[in-house]
Design an enzyme around this catalytic site. Structure first.
Site, PDB file in Angstrom:
ATOM      1  N   CYS A 139       0.868  -1.160   0.000  1.00 49.81           N
ATOM      2  CA  CYS A 139       0.000   0.000   0.000  1.00 49.81           C
ATOM      3  C   CYS A 139       0.914   1.222   0.000  1.00 49.81           C
ATOM      4  O   CYS A 139       2.125   1.086   0.151  1.00 49.81           O
ATOM      5  CB  CYS A 139      -0.913  -0.020   1.218  1.00 49.81           C
ATOM      6  SG  CYS A 139      -2.430   0.901   0.947  1.00 49.81           S
ATOM      7  N   CYS A 141      -4.270  -0.975  -2.192  1.00 47.58           N
ATOM      8  CA  CYS A 141      -4.833   0.369  -2.311  1.00 47.58           C
ATOM      9  C   CYS A 141      -4.619   0.873  -3.722  1.00 47.58           C
ATOM     10  O   CYS A 141      -3.689   0.465  -4.402  1.00 47.58           O
ATOM     11  CB  CYS A 141      -4.247   1.320  -1.271  1.00 47.58           C
ATOM     12  SG  CYS A 141      -2.483   1.570  -1.344  1.00 47.58           S
ATOM     13  N   CYS A 164       6.288  -0.307  -9.560  1.00 48.30           N
ATOM     14  CA  CYS A 164       6.837  -1.128  -8.480  1.00 48.30           C
ATOM     15  C   CYS A 164       8.287  -1.481  -8.778  1.00 48.30           C
ATOM     16  O   CYS A 164       8.698  -1.510  -9.934  1.00 48.30           O
ATOM     17  CB  CYS A 164       6.039  -2.425  -8.329  1.00 48.30           C
ATOM     18  SG  CYS A 164       4.376  -2.172  -7.704  1.00 48.30           S
TER      19      CYS A 164
END
Length: 173
Positions: free
Chosen positions: A13, A89, A97
């Site tokens: 998140c 989220c 990422c």
């Protein structure tokens, strides 16, 4: 998939203060022995939201068992090898990422942020309880998958379906 060792699961998140921490606790309780869960954030707040206390304690943990940390810790060479990475989220789902060693399976399981809830203590507590229910639903669906008999593409499809349909009536098939 090799089911002879526990699978490592990372919940991501943005702040790593509420949803990802609750998911870590829920997975470590529900998947004990088969899964080891972790949580992290793209921009960790540095503290775990006290609203998660009832959830982590109901799982048999203490709030002090958790900390808000950067996802960079899990992209290092000495990090546990990840089998699954789930974003919980919307903000983290759209972010770039890190490259996860070992190419873990990934999916987005977005849940509304209980830390953004406003109102009375009871209303805020209800928002945390609702987020925990949604995460728990997804985790239980995931734990029910026959990992040993699904090929990678089928498993990836099922993981995405859990995030898209877990809260609808019925189950993911």
């Amino acid at each position: 998939m090799d089911t002879s060792k526990p699978f490592n699961v990372l919940f991501l998140c943005t702040g790593n203060s509420a949803r990802s921490v609750m998911a870590e606790a829920l997975m470590n309780k529900e998947g004990a022995g088969r899964f080891k869960a972790y949580s992290a954030g793209s921009m960790p707040t540095g503290r775990v939201n006290p609203g998660v206390r009832p959830i982590v304690e109901s799982c048999g943990f203490h709030l002090t068992d958790f900390r808000s940390k950067s996802w960079d810790e899990f992209a290092r060479p000495d990090a546990p090898p990840l089998d699954f990475v789930f974003t919980v989220c919307d903000n983290a789902a759209g972010e770039v990422c890190p490259i996860w060693p070992g190419q873990p399976m990934t999916a987005h399981w977005g849940v509304p942020d209980p830390a953004a809830a406003e109102g009375s203590d009871a209303e805020i507590g209800a928002a945390f309880a609702q987020a925990a229910r949604q995460l728990g639903n997804r985790i239980r669906l995931f734990l029910s998958l026959p990992l040993e008999s699904l090929d990678r593409m089928s498993l990836q499809t099922r993981l995405r379906e859990i995030g898209e349909r877990a809260d609808q009536a019925g189950s993911v098939r």
